[in-house]
Design an enzyme around this catalytic site. Structure first.
Site, PDB file in Angstrom:
ATOM      1  N   GLY A 183       0.819  -1.203   0.000  1.00 54.99           N
ATOM      2  CA  GLY A 183       0.000   0.000   0.000  1.00 54.99           C
ATOM      3  C   GLY A 183       0.854   1.255   0.000  1.00 54.99           C
ATOM      4  N   GLY A 240       2.719   3.533   1.515  1.00 55.61           N
ATOM      5  CA  GLY A 240       3.338   3.644   2.822  1.00 55.61           C
ATOM      6  C   GLY A 240       3.856   5.030   3.140  1.00 55.61           C
ATOM      7  N   LYS A 285       4.552  12.510  -1.948  1.00 55.70           N
ATOM      8  CA  LYS A 285       5.414  11.413  -1.514  1.00 55.70           C
ATOM      9  C   LYS A 285       6.324  11.924  -0.404  1.00 55.70           C
ATOM     10  CE  LYS A 285       8.791   7.991  -3.057  1.00 55.70           C
ATOM     11  NZ  LYS A 285       9.507   7.419  -4.210  1.00 55.70           N
ATOM     12  N   ASP A 299       8.639   5.148   8.319  1.00 55.05           N
ATOM     13  CA  ASP A 299       8.237   6.408   8.942  1.00 55.05           C
ATOM     14  C   ASP A 299       7.387   7.269   8.017  1.00 55.05           C
ATOM     15  OD1 ASP A 299      10.080   7.380   7.100  1.00 55.05           O
ATOM     16  OD2 ASP A 299      11.612   7.837   8.593  1.00 55.05           O
ATOM     17  N   ARG A 347       3.816  14.495  -6.843  1.00 50.66           N
ATOM     18  CA  ARG A 347       3.799  13.696  -8.070  1.00 50.66           C
ATOM     19  C   ARG A 347       2.446  13.841  -8.768  1.00 50.66           C
ATOM     20  NH1 ARG A 347       6.390   7.879  -6.549  1.00 50.66           N
ATOM     21  NH2 ARG A 347       4.358   7.489  -5.592  1.00 50.66           N
ATOM     22  N   ARG A 404      -1.697   0.454  -9.837  1.00 52.09           N
ATOM     23  CA  ARG A 404      -0.584  -0.445 -10.152  1.00 52.09           C
ATOM     24  C   ARG A 404      -1.074  -1.872 -10.360  1.00 52.09           C
ATOM     25  NH1 ARG A 404       3.568   2.233  -7.034  1.00 52.09           N
ATOM     26  NH2 ARG A 404       2.735   4.244  -6.376  1.00 52.09           N
ATOM     27  N   ASP A 454       4.268  -4.054  -7.612  1.00 48.22           N
ATOM     28  CA  ASP A 454       3.602  -2.892  -7.035  1.00 48.22           C
ATOM     29  C   ASP A 454       4.197  -1.589  -7.552  1.00 48.22           C
ATOM     30  OD1 ASP A 454       5.728  -4.068  -5.180  1.00 48.22           O
ATOM     31  OD2 ASP A 454       5.567  -2.039  -4.383  1.00 48.22           O
TER      32      ASP A 454
END
Length: 496
Positions: free
Chosen positions: A98, A100, A117, A129, A180, A187, A263
């Site tokens: 997923g 993250g 991101k 983190d 982004r 995906r 992914d």
């Protein structure tokens, strides 16, 4: 790159958000707000992406934009979310993954999704983190725009914001956020997730969404096709062909992705997730750019086969919808012809050849062997060859080869094919197919080092060159020169 101090007159960013992916429902994502970073500042921006999004003039002077694109506040009308997916990593099923550290702000009315991101931890961060560091953010920002400049399908990057907030990797580094942009960040792994969990209803919902939004032609495939009107097989076929075209472009320009997990594969055939990537310096077919790839699974010369392996995983995920294994395999079959044909078409353009002849295929194969045997710099060779054809002077190209006798024999065969072409048109085709500038690792490293010291001018210069990589850019020859000796010691891994 310098930015003006935000002023009270800076425009408010009232953006036309629409539901898009968020309309699929909570089975597909978790809504959450980004985690703020202290004292954000601008690092770089792409004004061509801003124009693509329809942002107003002076958008980068807006304090609202700075805060929102760092994750410190949320744009009005935006519903931030992190999507869930699964996938195969280095050939092994990794289970649930997923977003993250990526948070989707939403989709604009023009059809572009905007994603942050490095905006903090999500339910899919596992032990991470949720942050990104300045180093990796600069690499992703530059490569996204460099690939676009090369004409290769890719996600884009609107901007980078930085912060003095610290992130621990191998050492303490400062945090950054990349904004982004893509039509979709769906995906292969999204489909694998629902198939692996026997959630056929959600799998169908996702496939229908992708077909209706991005592949509407799959709703009415020819009844005589191998999949006989099955829209899900038609989807697989279309994705396979787009992926084959993308791999041909990667291989032709000498691009190594470094981490082609399922992914990280775009359902739209975009280059996605710039981590341990590299453009080849010396042409080494088995080059491994990712120092975390201990077995060389994602070596440069393995990328086309890995793409097919990933497509096979997508086919398995879609099988509950396609319902017939032979039909699914038939939908994959064209990859095996589209990739080599597309690759040869790219290589003929690089050679200035407009006619598809069997002898040109042998010529390309011989050339690639020569480049490898003589450890020739890939980008410099092609650019010098382009100028040699334009000027009729091949000595600078010969200088790249230790085995000049074998190169001269190849050059004679090449000249015979080139004689069938219009010389001026061939040279023009080559100069527009063989870039002078690519994002070599050492160039990115120089921009990163300067940025860590608060100087973003090197990043801005490099960005400008990479946005128009086929132009000569007089006065910037050093950016197109051979890499320094220390470049080979740069270590790029999955850590960012």
């Amino acid at each position: 790159m310098s930015f003006s101090i935000p002023s009270p007159s800076a425009p408010s960013l009232s953006l036309p958000w629409q539901k898009g992916f968020a309309a699929l429902g909570s089975d597909f994502y978790t809504e959450l707000r980004p985690t703020p970073l202290p004292s954000p500042h601008w690092v770089g921006a792409s004004h061509s992406v801003a124009q693509l999004l329809g942002l107003p003039e002076g958008w980068h002077q807006s304090e609202e934009a700075l805060q929102a694109l760092t994750g410190n506040q949320v744009f009005e009308g935006s519903t931030p979310l992190a999507s869930v997916y699964s996938g195969h990593q280095f050939g092994v099923w990794a289970g649930q993954l997923g977003d993250g550290r990526a948070i989707l702000l939403g989709e604009l009315a023009g059809g572009h999704e905007i994603q942050l991101k490095g905006a903090g931890r999500t339910p899919y961060s596992r032990m991470g983190d949720g942050r990104a560091v300045l180093r990796s953010s600069i690499r992703e920002f530059l490569c996204s725009e460099a690939m676009h400049g090369l004409g290769i399908p890719t996600s884009r990057a609107l901007c980078i914001t930085g912060s003095p907030g610290l992130v621990r990797r191998e050492e303490l580094e400062t945090a950054a956020v990349v904004t982004r942009v893509a039509p979709s960040f769906v995906r292969f792994g999204h489909f694998e997730h629902f198939a692996a969990n026997d959630q056929e209803e959600q799998l169908r919902t996702l496939a229908d969404y992708v077909i209706d939004r991005y592949y509407p032609e799959c709703r009415s495939p020819a009844a005589t096709s191998p999949w006989g009107g099955n829209p899900y097989a038609a989807l697989l076929h279309s994705v396979s062909e787009r992926t084959a075209q993308l791999m041909a472009q990667w291989q032709a320009v000498g691009f190594c992705h470094g981490v082609m997990n399922t992914d990280n594969m775009s359902i739209l055939g975009l280059t996605l997730d710039y981590g341990p990537f590299q453009f080849l310096d010396v042409f080494v077919p088995g080059h491994i750019c990712n120092h975390s790839d201990h077995h060389g699974r994602y070596a440069y010369n393995r990328q086309p086969n890995i793409a097919y392996w990933n497509l096979f995983c997508l086919a398995q995920a879609l099988l509950p919808l396609i319902e017939d294994q032979d039909t699914a395999l038939a939908a994959l079959e064209s990859y095996k012809t589209v990739f080599p044909d597309a690759f040869m078409a790219q290589m003929r353009k690089k050679l200035g050849l407009t006619q598809a002849q069997q002898s040109s295929e042998a010529l390309v194969e011989q050339l690639l062997q020569l480049l490898a045997q003589n450890a020739v710099d890939y980008t410099i060779f092609w650019r010098r060859l382009s100028h040699a054809v334009a000027q009729g002077q091949f000595e600078p190209v010969r200088d790249l080869f230790a085995d000049r006798m074998t190169f001269d024999a190849w050059l004679l065969s090449y000249s015979e094919l080139l004689a069938l072409e219009d010389k001026a048109l061939a040279a023009d085709l080559m100069l527009n197919s063989n870039p002078k500038f690519v994002l070599r690792n050492h160039l990115g490293e120089q921009a990163i080092r300067a940025a860590k010291g608060g100087d973003f001018s090197e990043l801005a210069t490099l960005q400008r060159l990479l946005e128009r990589p086929f132009d000569e850019h007089p006065g910037h020859e050093a950016y197109a020169d051979f890499p320094p000796d220390w470049a080979s010691s740069i270590s790029i891994s999955c850590s960012s």
